[in-house]
Design an enzyme around this catalytic site. Structure first.
Site, mmCIF file in Angstrom:
data_model
loop_
_atom_site.group_PDB
_atom_site.id
_atom_site.type_symbol
_atom_site.label_atom_id
_atom_site.label_comp_id
_atom_site.label_asym_id
_atom_site.label_seq_id
_atom_site.Cartn_x
_atom_site.Cartn_y
_atom_site.Cartn_z
ATOM 1 N N CYS A 118 1.887 3.835 8.375
ATOM 2 C CA CYS A 118 1.422 5.075 8.999
ATOM 3 C C CYS A 118 0.075 5.509 8.436
ATOM 4 O O CYS A 118 -0.872 5.762 9.171
ATOM 5 C CB CYS A 118 2.452 6.181 8.795
ATOM 6 S SG CYS A 118 1.927 7.779 9.428
ATOM 7 N N HIS A 173 -4.388 36.138 22.806
ATOM 8 C CA HIS A 173 -5.369 35.851 23.853
ATOM 9 C C HIS A 173 -6.769 35.910 23.271
ATOM 10 O O HIS A 173 -7.068 36.808 22.483
ATOM 11 C CB HIS A 173 -5.242 36.881 24.978
ATOM 12 C CG HIS A 173 -6.293 36.754 26.036
ATOM 13 N ND1 HIS A 173 -6.220 35.815 27.029
ATOM 14 C CD2 HIS A 173 -7.453 37.447 26.234
ATOM 15 C CE1 HIS A 173 -7.293 35.927 27.818
ATOM 16 N NE2 HIS A 173 -8.049 36.923 27.342
ATOM 17 N N ALA A 223 3.087 4.772 23.035
ATOM 18 C CA ALA A 223 2.068 5.542 22.325
ATOM 19 C C ALA A 223 0.978 4.653 21.736
ATOM 20 O O ALA A 223 -0.216 4.950 21.864
ATOM 21 C CB ALA A 223 2.726 6.374 21.227
ATOM 22 N N HIS A 243 7.403 11.483 11.040
ATOM 23 C CA HIS A 243 8.028 12.761 10.700
ATOM 24 C C HIS A 243 9.546 12.675 10.723
ATOM 25 O O HIS A 243 10.221 13.368 9.965
ATOM 26 C CB HIS A 243 7.520 13.894 11.595
ATOM 27 C CG HIS A 243 7.402 13.558 13.044
ATOM 28 N ND1 HIS A 243 6.386 12.791 13.554
ATOM 29 C CD2 HIS A 243 8.166 13.908 14.117
ATOM 30 C CE1 HIS A 243 6.518 12.698 14.868
ATOM 31 N NE2 HIS A 243 7.602 13.357 15.228
ATOM 32 N N HIS A 270 0.817 -1.205 0.000
ATOM 33 C CA HIS A 270 0.000 0.000 0.000
ATOM 34 C C HIS A 270 0.853 1.258 0.000
ATOM 35 O O HIS A 270 1.824 1.362 0.742
ATOM 36 C CB HIS A 270 -0.961 0.053 1.180
ATOM 37 C CG HIS A 270 -0.466 -0.606 2.431
ATOM 38 N ND1 HIS A 270 0.782 -0.384 2.970
ATOM 39 C CD2 HIS A 270 -1.071 -1.490 3.255
ATOM 40 C CE1 HIS A 270 0.921 -1.096 4.070
ATOM 41 N NE2 HIS A 270 -0.180 -1.775 4.260
ATOM 42 N N GLU A 317 2.259 -2.689 32.057
ATOM 43 C CA GLU A 317 3.526 -2.117 31.613
ATOM 44 C C GLU A 317 4.677 -2.735 32.403
ATOM 45 O O GLU A 317 4.646 -2.789 33.639
ATOM 46 C CB GLU A 317 3.516 -0.597 31.799
ATOM 47 C CG GLU A 317 4.855 0.095 31.591
ATOM 48 C CD GLU A 317 5.485 -0.175 30.243
ATOM 49 O OE1 GLU A 317 6.675 -0.547 30.215
ATOM 50 O OE2 GLU A 317 4.788 -0.008 29.212
ATOM 51 N N GLY A 331 2.251 3.396 3.259
ATOM 52 C CA GLY A 331 2.812 2.532 4.292
ATOM 53 C C GLY A 331 1.907 2.290 5.483
ATOM 54 O O GLY A 331 0.701 2.558 5.455
#
Length: 473
Positions: free
Chosen positions: A42, A452, A192, A328, A37, A212, A40
């Site tokens: 990602c 602001h 992540a 990235h 594909h 974990e 990829g």
């Protein structure tokens, strides 16, 4: 006679297709080879479709709490798993088509099939049955190129005895396309990928347990930020077990039972599904790299920082060239690589300035050194913090929980780290990335005017807090 190119890129993921396009822009005759594909992992099974899923979860969360915003919603809110998945897949399909358009626009040839490098300067492509070739793509055959860039990415790591079976034990592939939402879920790994899926399924109503191995979830993040995120996850009903290991998994008819060791004790947890998110393995096999003498250490192709391997004419970028394994980073590595080939003035990427983002609820984003790493280096630091509760825009959005943390070298005023947890921080972090790349000092950041009302004002206040000048806390 083999068709000849200046550059052939193996792999059309974010690193590969960007490399190919930049090479074409520089005047090289370029081709990119892929077997499955464009875009990829990602674009098709990672970064993009997970964000589409998480967006659906975010909207669902808001729909469950209309009263928080002075609204009323008539009727019951429910999840249509098939529709959620369909939307996610549609987003990926649209963007994959866009990659094909960009390659065509830049006159990059697409070669469809399984690639190997029998010798330097030559790429052998065999027919693939993984996916239908894009329109106009070239097929199996022998191709030659002066320069070959390996951008083959990575795949999920598989632990012995806990092999994914696509039914009860999932990788991110299966987790992205559930036929129905599981009522309970066990997630192995709190990086992540693991945390994003844990967040998605918890928001969608599943009972979620995260296991974990290390003492901290989100191990690469600043400890203070990770601790804040953990409290938020647990407040949402997520169960988290750190310093723990899954030692055994038993499969039932429609559930799994995991044996977990922690603090010298064992317990069993049964869940409908288990997601294995314990890292990735680089795709270096079956390319012929070892036979060519390309140096590989710990499963990663060794490069000189400019994409060059120890074998002339062969290069590597992206996940296959080592961490951080981020899209990235792969894109920029590819650009550096082909610009080096062109003879332009280049330099290795500073990995300390590569941002990392996790798109759970709350979002997490960071760049540079954590507080612990800075102190390990013997640096004297100044640290600033600003809570979301002190920001008008955050309160107006109904997002008053979060934290911005900045770390400066006390002697020079150099910004060496920035860490955030809270609403939209994945969009905010780039401000600090730009500041670090420009070698901006605390004085320049303090004198910069932030608009602001925006969430970005917290970035300003955190900098000022590091120097005892914060206004709104």
């Amino acid at each position: 006679m083999a068709e000849s190119y200046d550059i052939i890129v193996i792999g059309a993921g974010p690193g590969g297709y960007v490399t190919a396009i930049r090479a074409a822009q520089l005047g090289f005759k370029t081709a990119v080879v892929d077997r499955e594909h464009l875009g990829g992992i990602c674009l098709n099974w990672g970064c993009i479709p997970t964000k589409a899923l998480l967006r659906s979860a975010e909207i669902y969360h808001y729909m469950q709490h209309p009263g928080d915003y002075g609204l009323k919603l008539e009727g019951k809110v429910s999840v249509d798993a098939a529709a959620v998945v369909k939307r996610s897949r549609g987003v990926s399909k649209q963007l994959a088509g866009g990659v094909g358009f960009l390659l065509k626009k830049n006159k990059v040839d697409v070669i469809w099939g399984e690639a190997s490098i029998p010798k330097a300067g030559q790429v052998e492509v065999k027919e693939t049955k993984r996916a239908e070739a894009p329109k106009g793509a070239r097929g199996a055959g022998t191709y030659s190129a002066k320069h070959i860039v390996v951008a083959t990415g990575a795949r999920p790591r598989v632990l012995p005895g806990i092999e994914p079976d696509k039914k009860l034990i999932w990788t991110y592939y299966e987790a992205m396309v559930p036929e129905a939402m599981p009522k309970s879920l066990l997630v192995m790994g709190s990086g992540a990928i693991g945390i994003e899926f844990a967040s998605f399924y918890r928001t969608m109503g599943a009972e979620v347990t995260v296991v974990e191995l290390l003492p901290q979830i989100l191990p690469v993040e600043d400890a203070e930020i990770a601790a804040h995120a953990r409290k938020r996850f647990e407040k949402q009903g997520m169960k988290i077990i750190t310093g723990a290991k899954v030692t055994k998994v038993a499969k039932g008819a429609d559930s799994v039972t995991a044996t977990i060791e922690a603090d010298g004790k064992t317990q069993e947890i049964t869940a409908d599904r288990l997601i294995s998110a314990v890292g990735v393995v680089c795709n270096t096999e079956h390319l012929g790299l070892e036979k060519l003498g390309v140096k590989i250490e710990r499963g990663v192709v060794v490069t000189d920082g400019l994409g060059r391997t120890n074998v002339p004419g062969i290069y590597a970028i992206g996940d296959v060239a080592g961490p951080p394994m981020l899209a990235h980073k792969a894109e920029h590595e590819g650009v550096i690589c082909v610009e080096t080939i062109k003879g332009l003035h280049t330099h290795p990427m500073d990995k300390a300035m590569i941002p990392g983002c996790t798109y759970c609820q709350p979002q997490i984003a960071s760049v540079g050194l954590t507080e612990a790493k800075a102190k390990e280096q013997g640096r004297e630091v100044k640290i600033g913090r600003f809570p979301f509760t002190g920001n008008g825009k955050a309160i107006a959005l109904g997002e008053p929980e979060g934290l911005v943390k900045t770390i400066f070298d006390a002697k020079t005023g150099q910004l060496i780290g920035a860490h955030m947890v809270g609403a939209e921080v994945t969009e905010l972090i780039q401000g600090y990335v730009v500041a670090m790349n420009l070698e901006t000092t605390e004085e320049e950041l303090i004198h910069a005017v932030f608009p602001h009302p925006t969430l970005s004002e917290m970035m300003h206040e955190s900098v000022m807090d590091a120097y005892g000048r914060a206004i709104h806390i």
